[in-house]
Each structure stands twice: as structure tokens, then as C-alpha cells.
Design a protein around this motif. Structure first.
Motif, mmCIF file in Angstrom:
data_model
loop_
_atom_site.group_PDB
_atom_site.id
_atom_site.type_symbol
_atom_site.label_atom_id
_atom_site.label_comp_id
_atom_site.label_asym_id
_atom_site.label_seq_id
_atom_site.Cartn_x
_atom_site.Cartn_y
_atom_site.Cartn_z
ATOM 1 N N ASP A 35 -1.906 4.400 -3.682
ATOM 2 C CA ASP A 35 -2.938 4.134 -4.691
ATOM 3 C C ASP A 35 -3.605 2.786 -4.415
ATOM 4 O O ASP A 35 -2.943 1.815 -4.037
ATOM 5 N N GLN A 36 -4.911 2.745 -4.616
ATOM 6 C CA GLN A 36 -5.649 1.510 -4.377
ATOM 7 C C GLN A 36 -5.830 0.735 -5.671
ATOM 8 O O GLN A 36 -6.131 1.304 -6.727
ATOM 9 N N SER A 39 -10.339 -4.569 -6.571
ATOM 10 C CA SER A 39 -10.473 -5.746 -5.701
ATOM 11 C C SER A 39 -10.019 -7.000 -6.439
ATOM 12 O O SER A 39 -9.938 -7.028 -7.678
ATOM 13 N N LEU A 67 3.045 -4.135 -2.141
ATOM 14 C CA LEU A 67 1.649 -3.823 -1.843
ATOM 15 C C LEU A 67 1.387 -4.026 -0.362
ATOM 16 O O LEU A 67 2.144 -4.711 0.343
ATOM 17 N N SER A 69 -2.114 -4.661 2.426
ATOM 18 C CA SER A 69 -3.532 -4.997 2.514
ATOM 19 C C SER A 69 -4.105 -4.404 3.788
ATOM 20 O O SER A 69 -3.522 -4.539 4.879
ATOM 21 N N HIS A 70 -5.236 -3.705 3.658
ATOM 22 C CA HIS A 70 -5.922 -3.139 4.811
ATOM 23 C C HIS A 70 -7.285 -3.827 4.927
ATOM 24 O O HIS A 70 -8.117 -3.737 4.013
ATOM 25 N N LYS A 73 -10.721 -2.654 3.582
ATOM 26 C CA LYS A 73 -10.557 -1.490 2.710
ATOM 27 C C LYS A 73 -10.023 -1.867 1.332
ATOM 28 O O LYS A 73 -10.419 -1.265 0.326
ATOM 29 N N GLY A 74 -9.091 -2.812 1.251
ATOM 30 C CA GLY A 74 -8.590 -3.241 -0.049
ATOM 31 C C GLY A 74 -7.075 -3.340 -0.095
ATOM 32 O O GLY A 74 -6.396 -3.371 0.927
ATOM 33 N N ILE A 75 -6.560 -3.380 -1.324
ATOM 34 C CA ILE A 75 -5.129 -3.520 -1.588
ATOM 35 C C ILE A 75 -4.583 -2.182 -2.057
ATOM 36 O O ILE A 75 -5.155 -1.540 -2.944
ATOM 37 N N PHE A 76 -3.426 -1.780 -1.497
ATOM 38 C CA PHE A 76 -2.845 -0.482 -1.811
ATOM 39 C C PHE A 76 -1.358 -0.651 -2.141
ATOM 40 O O PHE A 76 -0.716 -1.615 -1.709
#
Length: 318
Positions: A35-36, A39, A67, A69-70, A73-76
Motif C-alpha cells: 500500500d502506498q 507523499s 516502510l 521508499s521507491h 514513486k513514493g513511500i510504501f
């Protein structure tokens, strides 16, 4: 995912509040692997806090494996975050704990601090020598009787539950209950916290003709319904039960009632009924542990030589 909410008046720093809420949502199954998250800027704007605070909170959770970080793309949520994920069971457990704490007048933060203090102060506590399960009509009754039993039986741990919360009870662990719930629990051969006179009165109730009206006095209809359900399950289904929870309901039921049952919270209503109709059969759940019940409980505990085992309690808060 549920929206994050921070309490600025809390003694817990905002960064730690955000981290705790993310970890909780992962453990409770509200956030799933992959899940993302919003931001960093969106989180900061939504919570009205500094973006650096959010960044530090997220960086620490990435470092702990919750968590990932990509870039770009964001935090997942990590594929395999630390710890177990009990999901709905955790939500159910905490909902029940919070509801009970509210009955005691405690807020969530006070409960959390007390729980932390208990964990820090209780160093290697000695295990309870014996365990019993206590069943009663209301949580206030459970608290009072639990204190009585644990003071009268040193070294005994009392698991206090409402009738609908009782699950599997392992062999060797005695069940203790108040008068009106004894019939429904007979397969456990419970120790009933009532003297011979009260038990004989309940036997007379069982012999009333079918369809006889029985008033149940309690402070609310939930307590009255618990008593009615236990008695119906225990062989009193031939009777017609009516709840009495307010003084203006007493007079309306006196004319048709053959008996009045009173939970501890319904004592004032029972007194008013007996004053208006002195000959009315009135059965009250005792407020104290009678000596004969205590003797029976000591005998039951003396026969349990096996090590204490966990009592399964089914939550009724979901």
C-alpha cells in the motif's frame, strides 16, 4: 487506510504519534504490504505539521523495516513488516479495552501510560497459584466481586467476564458466577455466589406456572436482558420476563408479576416494589461472597493440581 489524527495537547511527541499510528494500521490490517502512503508534503499539509517532522518519522520506519521508499514513486508498506499482523483480532481486543477503560473514567492516553507503567514496574511477577473465571451481570459487579475474591483467596487470579464473553474454559479452572447466571452455566458446575436461602428462592421460581410474569429490576435493559437470557437458557423458559429499569415502571408491573428479580443495580427499584407490595416474592443477587460459596471455591481450587492455563474469552466488542 484510516486518516491520521494527531493530538497536539498530548505528552507524546507528534513524530511518535504518527509513527505509532502507521505501525498500528499495519498490524491491524488497515494498511497492507504494498500500500502506498500519501507523499511527505501531503501528510504534512493534512496534519498541519512541519514536513521535516513527517520525513524523520518515515525515515525511522523505513530503517525499522515497516516502510520502503521507491525513488520517484513514493513511500510504501514493506512486503514483510516486523512483528505479527493480528488484523481484526487486534482491533477487537483494543476496542474492548478502550470501552472498559471508558467505564472506569479513563481516556486512551491515560490508559496507555498506565499500561506502560504496569509493564515497567511489574518486574518478573510471580505467576498466580490458581485461576478462576468469574461471570456476573455488569462490569461494576465484576470489579467488586473480583476484588473480593482476590483478597479472600491470595494468589488467585480472577478472570472477570460478562456472560456473552465466556468462551472455552479448560478443565481444572473453576467457574464462579452470581445467582441468576448459575442455571445457564451448570455444565461447568459453577460455584454460585449465593446462600442457601437465595438458591431455594430460585428453585421456587422454577416451579411457577408456565406464563407467570417475572419482573427483572436493573439499571438498564442490557443488564435485564442478560439475566433473562441466562435464566431462559437454564430452564426458566416457561416464564414471561419483563424488564423494570425506572421507578415509573414498577407500579405498572406489580399487578401482574408473580416475582421480582433484582440485579445489584436494581436494588432501589426492588425496595420500592416491596414497599408497595410487601408479599411479593423478591429475589436479589447477593452483593457479597457468602462463606459457604467461599468454602466450595477453596475446595475446587484445592483439587486443581495442574499448572494454570489460559482462559479463552470471546470478545463481544466487534
Amino acid at each position: 487506510m484510516q486518516a491520521f489524527r494527531l493530538n497536539r495537547s498530548s505528552c507524546v511527541p507528534l513524530k511518535e504519534q504518527l509513527q505509532a499510528q502507521i505501525r498500528y494500521q499495519i498490524a491491524a490490517g488497515l494498511l497492507h504490504p504494498g500500500d502506498q502512503l500519501p507523499s511527505l508534503r501531503d501528510l504534512a499539509a493534512g496534519l498541519a505539521i512541519n514536513v521535516n517532522t513527517v520525513a524523520r518519522a518515515v525515515e525511522e520506519l523505513i530503517g525499522k523495516g515497516y516502510l520502503t521508499s521507491h525513488q520517484g514513486k513514493g513511500i510504501f508498506v514493506a512486503d514483510e513488516p516486523p512483528g505479527q499482523a493480528p488484523g481484526a483480532a487486534l482491533r477487537s481486543l483494543l476496542s474492548g479495552v478502550l470501552a472498559t477503560a471508558q467505564e472506569w473514567g479513563m481516556d486512551a492516553e491515560e490508559l496507555a501510560l498506565d499500561l506502560l507503567s504496569q509493564a515497567q514496574l511489574a518486574r518478573s511477577p510471580a505467576p498466580a497459584a490458581n485461576r478462576v473465571v468469574l461471570v456476573a451481570t455488569a462490569r461494576s459487579d465484576l470489579r467488586r466481586l473480583q476484588r473480593q475474591l482476590e483478597s479472600q483467596l491470595p494468589g488467585t487470579q480472577v478472570a472477570a467476564v460478562l456472560p456473552e464473553e465466556l468462551g472455552h474454559v479448560p478443565p481444572g479452572i473453576p467457574v464462579v458466577t452470581t445467582l441468576f447466571h448459575g442455571p445457564a452455566l451448570r455444565r461447568w458446575q459453577p460455584v454460585v455466589l449465593a446462600g442457601a436461602e437465595s438458591r431455594e428462592a430460585l428453585d421456587r421460581l422454577a416451579r411457577l406456572p408456565a406464563g407467570s410474569c417475572v419482573a427483572v429490576a436493573a439499571s438498564d435493559r442490557v443488564q435485564a436482558a442478560r439475566i433473562q437470557q441466562s435464566l431462559e437458557q437454564g430452564g426458566f423458559g416457561h416464564l414471561r420476563f419483563r424488564a423494570v429499569t425506572a421507578p415509573d415502571e414498577v407500579d405498572a408491573l406489580l399487578g401482574e408479576s408473580a416475582c421480582l428479580l433484582a440485579a445489584p443495580s436494581g436494588y432501589p427499584l426492588a425496595e420500592a416494589a416491596r414497599a408497595a407490595r410487601p408479599g411479593l416474592l423478591c429475589i436479589r443477587e447477593p452483593l457479597a461472597t457468602p462463606p459457604e460459596a467461599l468454602t466450595s471455591l477453596r475446595e475446587a481450587l484445592g483439587g486443581a493440581a495442574a499448572p494454570p492455563r489460559r482462559v479463552a474469552i470471546r470478545s463481544s466488542w466487534v
